[in-house]
Write an enzyme that holds these catalytic residues in place. Structure first.
Site, PDB file in Angstrom:
ATOM      1  N   GLN A  71     -19.393  -9.823  11.552  1.00 47.20           N
ATOM      2  CA  GLN A  71     -17.837 -10.207  11.654  1.00 47.20           C
ATOM      3  C   GLN A  71     -17.507  -9.502   9.951  1.00 47.20           C
ATOM      4  O   GLN A  71     -18.291  -9.466   8.785  1.00 47.20           O
ATOM      5  CB  GLN A  71     -17.910 -11.698  11.597  1.00 47.20           C
ATOM      6  N   CYS A  90     -12.208 -11.141  19.728  1.00 51.08           N
ATOM      7  CA  CYS A  90     -10.455  -9.922  19.168  1.00 51.08           C
ATOM      8  C   CYS A  90      -9.983  -9.261  19.831  1.00 51.08           C
ATOM      9  O   CYS A  90      -8.869  -8.980  19.012  1.00 51.08           O
ATOM     10  CB  CYS A  90     -11.552  -8.862  18.467  1.00 51.08           C
ATOM     11  N   CYS A 108      -3.544  -0.180   9.232  1.00 50.17           N
ATOM     12  CA  CYS A 108      -3.132  -1.593   8.460  1.00 50.17           C
ATOM     13  C   CYS A 108      -1.729  -1.177   9.521  1.00 50.17           C
ATOM     14  O   CYS A 108      -0.950  -0.231   9.451  1.00 50.17           O
ATOM     15  CB  CYS A 108      -2.674  -1.885   7.602  1.00 50.17           C
ATOM     16  N   TYR A 141     -24.143 -11.588  24.510  1.00 51.77           N
ATOM     17  CA  TYR A 141     -23.513 -10.848  22.906  1.00 51.77           C
ATOM     18  C   TYR A 141     -23.680 -10.993  21.707  1.00 51.77           C
ATOM     19  O   TYR A 141     -22.814 -11.405  21.149  1.00 51.77           O
ATOM     20  CB  TYR A 141     -21.995  -9.714  22.920  1.00 51.77           C
ATOM     21  N   CYS A 150      -1.448   5.935   6.938  1.00 51.07           N
ATOM     22  CA  CYS A 150      -2.573   5.980   7.646  1.00 51.07           C
ATOM     23  C   CYS A 150      -2.747   5.520   8.744  1.00 51.07           C
ATOM     24  O   CYS A 150      -3.512   5.591   9.589  1.00 51.07           O
ATOM     25  CB  CYS A 150      -2.812   4.792   6.208  1.00 51.07           C
ATOM     26  N   ASP A 179     -19.114 -13.591  22.940  1.00 55.98           N
ATOM     27  CA  ASP A 179     -18.345 -13.336  21.886  1.00 55.98           C
ATOM     28  C   ASP A 179     -18.112 -10.630  22.139  1.00 55.98           C
ATOM     29  O   ASP A 179     -18.789 -10.357  21.542  1.00 55.98           O
ATOM     30  CB  ASP A 179     -19.275 -13.358  20.829  1.00 55.98           C
ATOM     31  N   GLU A 223     -28.608  -9.587  23.427  1.00 55.67           N
ATOM     32  CA  GLU A 223     -28.462  -8.465  23.293  1.00 55.67           C
ATOM     33  C   GLU A 223     -29.166  -6.933  23.727  1.00 55.67           C
ATOM     34  O   GLU A 223     -29.784  -7.045  23.437  1.00 55.67           O
ATOM     35  CB  GLU A 223     -28.204  -8.363  21.689  1.00 55.67           C
ATOM     36  N   CYS A 234       0.558  -0.907  -0.121  1.00 53.94           N
ATOM     37  CA  CYS A 234       0.052  -0.183   0.295  1.00 53.94           C
ATOM     38  C   CYS A 234       0.924   1.119   0.433  1.00 53.94           C
ATOM     39  O   CYS A 234       1.943   1.170   0.902  1.00 53.94           O
ATOM     40  CB  CYS A 234      -0.750  -0.451   1.190  1.00 53.94           C
ATOM     41  N   CYS A 281      -7.920   0.404  -1.084  1.00 55.21           N
ATOM     42  CA  CYS A 281      -7.629   0.142  -0.068  1.00 55.21           C
ATOM     43  C   CYS A 281      -7.361  -1.472   0.000  1.00 55.21           C
ATOM     44  O   CYS A 281      -8.495  -1.984  -0.576  1.00 55.21           O
ATOM     45  CB  CYS A 281      -8.395   0.159   1.129  1.00 55.21           C
TER      46      CYS A 281
END
Length: 471
Positions: free
Chosen positions: A301, A426, A104, A330, A101, A399, A351, A95, A177
């Site tokens: 996701q 995550c 990443c 969740y 940026c 999650d 939720e 990139c 991107c």
């Protein structure tokens, strides 16, 4: 660490006086040579400066580099100036915007070295609990994001769209991107062209004038359906019908267009109000053989290919027998609860987001899933009410967001005492923190599986099976 140069901000004598150096906001800069001793969880290299660890972007362990150290009061930061002794793991980032940026963090490493770094990071965090499986990688670590966000602005009199430069509100123009859908990039390009022809201005943060603040594009990877969300400061949108017609003429796969109103001076992208300009306000995508409705604010996701691997592994870990009562905490729009429903007796999804609950109920109905129920509320409080009424849970699937769970929820989970907990995260750092709490309250980690859901970034997904240890 070798010092090569030292200077104060500015070159006049006043800056070197005691009075100037004591001014609020004055900074001291120093150029040094340093060796990177490790990489942190954000993908930044760590160097030692006078006994203090400084984080430097785009630096790999064991590299020697020329670094600018910036001292402002007690706060010390650093910038990479030049790599003097590069690591064999270093590659040229594909990139052209990578250095500015910030979206990443690991493109300067080969993909193999990226996922090996993530593997070691998870192993280090999870060492107190259990052995870690080999990370599940991607065949093609590019073009995977199904949600693409861009901020619109002017640069040199030209309408541009892209991302904020790291730690600033300066927009970096980005036409392509490499980690998001190519179709999304094409739509952003078309919107910029149409804005010019329709004499539409991008929003100016300083003056509060202009129409387009941000544009979000959501893509159904399996269905090819597309949602476009135009974030504007007000409901005023001249020539909106002609604009929509022109946009859909270029991209007929756009199934819905939504105007989201955000008139606040905030870094938040989406506002509270929205208006459907075209279509139903939702799109559909298929995941693990099930079809899901996706709305503008619903969580889905961002990497569907890896999500199928992640959910498949989570269900495999749980080793359902068919008679279990499962809570999907969740639960979002109900994805994993609906997908695992065929393996269990019943699913209870809980939720807080009312829009997500509405979507999950529709998703269960359209997939003819009759053994899943979804409720709006706090999952921890819901478990306590179940406990008080004598109900039981066999498995809890959780999650949570990147911040992890909280002690209130975990305490409720421990009280209802399911046989198994499948924890998807995550953020392995907060996951390990929560696992420590569960381990102190009668649970043992049985299997730990990292999944590379976010190639080119420092983030990694991890699914853990914890089982209750019977006294």
């Amino acid at each position: 660490m070798k010092k090569t140069k030292q200077k104060f901000k500015g070159n006049n004598k006043k800056n070197n006086s005691k009075k100037a150096s004591g001014k609020r906001g004055s900074s001291k800069k120093e150029i040094v040579e340093a060796k990177c001793i490790d990489i942190d969880a954000e993908g930044k290299g760590i160097v030692n400066y006078n006994g203090q660890e400084i984080r430097i972007s785009n630096l790999i362990k064991d590299e020697t580099a020329k670094i600018e150290i910036i001292k402002k009061g007690r706060h010390i930061t650093g910038n990479l100036l030049k790599v003097l002794k590069p690591s064999p793991k270093r590659v040229k980032a594909r990139c052209p915007h990578y250095d500015k940026c910030g979206g990443c963090q690991l493109q300067h490493m080969s993909y193999k070295d990226q996922f090996q770094h993530k593997q070691l990071m998870v192993e280090k965090l999870m060492k107190p609990f259990a052995k870690v499986n080999s990370i599940i990688t991607m065949d093609n670590p590019y073009d995977y994001r199904n949600k693409a966000h861009a901020t619109y602005s002017y640069k040199n009199g030209k309408i541009v769209s892209g991302f904020y430069e790291e730690k600033s509100h300066k927009v970096i123009p980005v036409d392509r991107c490499l980690i998001q859908s190519t179709k999304a990039d094409d739509i952003h390009k078309t919107i910029r062209k149409l804005m010019k022809s329709f004499k539409m201005n991008p929003y100016d943060e300083d003056t509060g004038r202009g129409l387009i603040r941000h544009v979000l594009v959501k893509v159904g990877f399996a269905t090819k359906e597309i949602m476009v969300i135009l974030v504007t400061p007000s409901t005023m949108f001249a020539s909106k019908n002609n604009f929509i017609k022109a946009l859909r003429k270029e991209h007929p796969e756009i199934k819905t267009i939504i105007m989201n109103i955000n008139n606040k001076r905030t870094s938040m992208v989406l506002g509270d109000r929205e208006k459907v300009l075209y279509g139903k306000g939702t799109i559909q995508d298929t995941l693990c053989g099930y079809t899901f409705n996706i709305s503008s604010k619903s969580f889905y996701q961002v990497n569907p290919k890896q999500t199928e691997k992640l959910y498949g592994k989570a269900i495999e870990m749980a080793n359902f027998k068919g008679n279990e009562v499962v809570m999907d905490a969740y639960s979002g729009i109900g994805t994993i609860g609906i997908i695992l429903s065929k393996n269990v007796k019943s699913v209870i999804g809980v939720e807080l987001n009312k829009d997500a609950v509405r979507d999950s109920i529709k998703n269960a109905k359209q997939n003819q899933v009759n053994n899943a129920r979804f409720y709006q509320g706090d999952a921890g409080e819901f478990m306590l009410k179940m406990k008080e009424s004598g109900e039981k849970l066999d498995v809890v699937i959780m999650d949570p967001p990147r911040s992890g769970s909280d002690e209130k929820f975990l305490s409720s989970l421990v009280k209802i005492s399911p046989k198994k907990v499948v924890y998807i995260s995550c953020n392995p750092i907060t996951q390990a923190r929560d696992m420590k709490f569960l381990a102190k309250h009668g649970y043992k980690a049985e299997e730990i599986q990292p999944v590379d859901m976010f190639p080119q970034t420092a983030h990694v997904e991890c699914v853990v099976l914890m089982s209750r240890v019977d006294k």
